[in-house]
Motif scaffolding. Sequence first.
Motif, PDB file in Angstrom:
ATOM      1  N   ALA A   6       0.854  -1.182   0.000  1.00  0.00           N
ATOM      2  CA  ALA A   6       0.000   0.000   0.000  1.00  0.00           C
ATOM      3  C   ALA A   6       0.891   1.233   0.000  1.00  0.00           C
ATOM      4  CB  ALA A   6      -0.913   0.017   1.216  1.00  0.00           C
ATOM      5  N   ILE A   7       0.568   2.189  -0.835  1.00  0.00           N
ATOM      6  CA  ILE A   7       1.268   3.476  -0.843  1.00  0.00           C
ATOM      7  C   ILE A   7       0.342   4.510  -0.219  1.00  0.00           C
ATOM      8  CG2 ILE A   7       2.356   5.271  -2.239  1.00  0.00           C
ATOM      9  CD1 ILE A   7       2.921   3.199  -4.363  1.00  0.00           C
ATOM     10  N   THR A   8       0.790   5.118   0.879  1.00  0.00           N
ATOM     11  CA  THR A   8       0.000   6.172   1.513  1.00  0.00           C
ATOM     12  C   THR A   8       0.330   7.507   0.867  1.00  0.00           C
ATOM     13  OG1 THR A   8       1.668   6.386   3.256  1.00  0.00           O
ATOM     14  CG2 THR A   8      -0.236   4.985   3.726  1.00  0.00           C
ATOM     15  N   THR A   9      -0.696   8.322   0.701  1.00  0.00           N
ATOM     16  CA  THR A   9      -0.480   9.606   0.055  1.00  0.00           C
ATOM     17  C   THR A   9      -1.395  10.658   0.654  1.00  0.00           C
ATOM     18  OG1 THR A   9      -0.332  10.717  -2.100  1.00  0.00           O
ATOM     19  CG2 THR A   9      -2.172   9.185  -1.791  1.00  0.00           C
ATOM     20  N   THR A  10      -0.992  11.899   0.503  1.00  0.00           N
ATOM     21  CA  THR A  10      -1.802  13.046   0.891  1.00  0.00           C
ATOM     22  C   THR A  10      -1.447  14.182  -0.050  1.00  0.00           C
ATOM     23  OG1 THR A  10      -2.521  14.392   2.779  1.00  0.00           O
ATOM     24  CG2 THR A  10      -0.156  13.981   2.576  1.00  0.00           C
ATOM     25  N   ASP A  11      -2.146  15.299   0.048  1.00  0.00           N
ATOM     26  CA  ASP A  11      -1.865  16.431  -0.835  1.00  0.00           C
ATOM     27  C   ASP A  11      -0.493  17.021  -0.504  1.00  0.00           C
ATOM     28  OD1 ASP A  11      -4.324  16.173  -2.104  1.00  0.00           O
ATOM     29  OD2 ASP A  11      -5.321  17.436  -0.611  1.00  0.00           O
ATOM     30  N   ARG A  12       0.270  17.334  -1.549  1.00  0.00           N
ATOM     31  CA  ARG A  12       1.598  17.932  -1.401  1.00  0.00           C
ATOM     32  C   ARG A  12       1.699  19.165  -2.291  1.00  0.00           C
ATOM     33  NH1 ARG A  12       5.885  15.019   0.586  1.00  0.00           N
ATOM     34  NH2 ARG A  12       5.494  12.851   1.169  1.00  0.00           N
ATOM     35  N   ASP A  13       2.536  20.145  -1.861  1.00  0.00           N
ATOM     36  CA  ASP A  13       2.812  21.298  -2.714  1.00  0.00           C
ATOM     37  C   ASP A  13       3.464  20.859  -4.019  1.00  0.00           C
ATOM     38  OD1 ASP A  13       1.789  22.954  -0.773  1.00  0.00           O
ATOM     39  OD2 ASP A  13       3.747  23.396   0.120  1.00  0.00           O
ATOM     40  N   ARG A  14       4.379  19.890  -3.916  1.00  0.00           N
ATOM     41  CA  ARG A  14       5.003  19.302  -5.111  1.00  0.00           C
ATOM     42  C   ARG A  14       4.702  17.811  -5.102  1.00  0.00           C
ATOM     43  NH1 ARG A  14       9.439  16.256  -5.843  1.00  0.00           N
ATOM     44  NH2 ARG A  14      10.288  16.177  -7.952  1.00  0.00           N
ATOM     45  N   PRO A  15       3.735  17.366  -5.916  1.00  0.00           N
ATOM     46  CA  PRO A  15       3.355  15.945  -5.892  1.00  0.00           C
ATOM     47  C   PRO A  15       4.517  15.026  -6.276  1.00  0.00           C
ATOM     48  CG  PRO A  15       1.698  17.264  -7.025  1.00  0.00           C
ATOM     49  CD  PRO A  15       2.895  18.153  -6.806  1.00  0.00           C
ATOM     50  N   THR A  16       4.598  13.900  -5.590  1.00  0.00           N
ATOM     51  CA  THR A  16       5.649  12.902  -5.848  1.00  0.00           C
ATOM     52  C   THR A  16       5.066  11.523  -6.140  1.00  0.00           C
ATOM     53  OG1 THR A  16       5.801  12.480  -3.464  1.00  0.00           O
ATOM     54  CG2 THR A  16       7.359  14.078  -4.388  1.00  0.00           C
ATOM     55  N   LEU A  17       3.759  11.362  -5.980  1.00  0.00           N
ATOM     56  CA  LEU A  17       3.138  10.042  -6.081  1.00  0.00           C
ATOM     57  C   LEU A  17       3.379   9.393  -7.442  1.00  0.00           C
ATOM     58  CD1 LEU A  17       1.330   7.802  -4.929  1.00  0.00           C
ATOM     59  CD2 LEU A  17      -0.661   9.122  -5.718  1.00  0.00           C
TER      60      LEU A  17
END
Length: 201
Positions: A6-17
Motif C-alpha cells: 500500500a502506498i500512503t499519500t496526501t496532498d503535497r505542494d510538489r506531488p511525488t506520487l
Amino acid sequence: MTFSIAITTTDRDRPTLGESILSLNAVAQWHDVTISIVKDTEPKRGCFGNYYFALSEVARSNADVVAVLPDDMVYHTDLFSEVSKAITGAGYCAAYTPRGCGNRYRMKRGWNEVKGGWATTWGGCYFYPIEVAQQVIAHPYIIDHRDNYEPNAQIDHAIPEVMHRMGMRQLWAAPSLCRHIGMTSTIGHKHTLNEEPYRPH
C-alpha cells in the motif's frame, strides 16, 4: 514470494506520487506484487492513523509479505529480490536506510540488524511477513499510539518500539534500497543530507 504493497499519500505542494508509482512498478515487474493507493481523507486520520489503516488493509491479503510505503520514494531494481532473501525470521526489513542512520551504526553491505526501540533508528519502508503485520496492528502499544499519541506522526519510531517489545529482528538494508524525493515534509520535519540514501564505505 508474494507481496501486497500500500502506498500512503496526501496532498503535497510538489506531488511525488506519480514518480514513486512508476519507480515501484518498474522494480515490481518480475515479482508477484499487488499495489494499492491509500489517501489520507477527511476526516483526516493523521500520518500514523493512515499508516495503521493501510497496514490493516494489506494484512488482510493473502500475500507472504506486506508493506506500507510513503508516496515520496523511488526504488532500487533489487528491492523485492533483496527483501525476499532476508524476510524469513525477521520482524521487518527496512528498505530505506538514511545516511544518518547508516552512519550511526556503521552499517556494512547487506542486511544489518539493529536492536532497540523508540528513537534508535529512522527511515523505514518496512516490509513485514504477513503474520508479523497482523501482530503489529493488534498490539496494545500500537493501538495506543494510534489513538493517543498527540502528534500522531512517528511511524519510524513507533514500529521499532513495538518490534523491540515483541523481541523481533529489525533488519536494515545497506546500501539503501530506495531514495527519498519528497523534500517538503507533510508533517513539518526538516530534511537534510542525513536523509540521503546510505551507501556503505
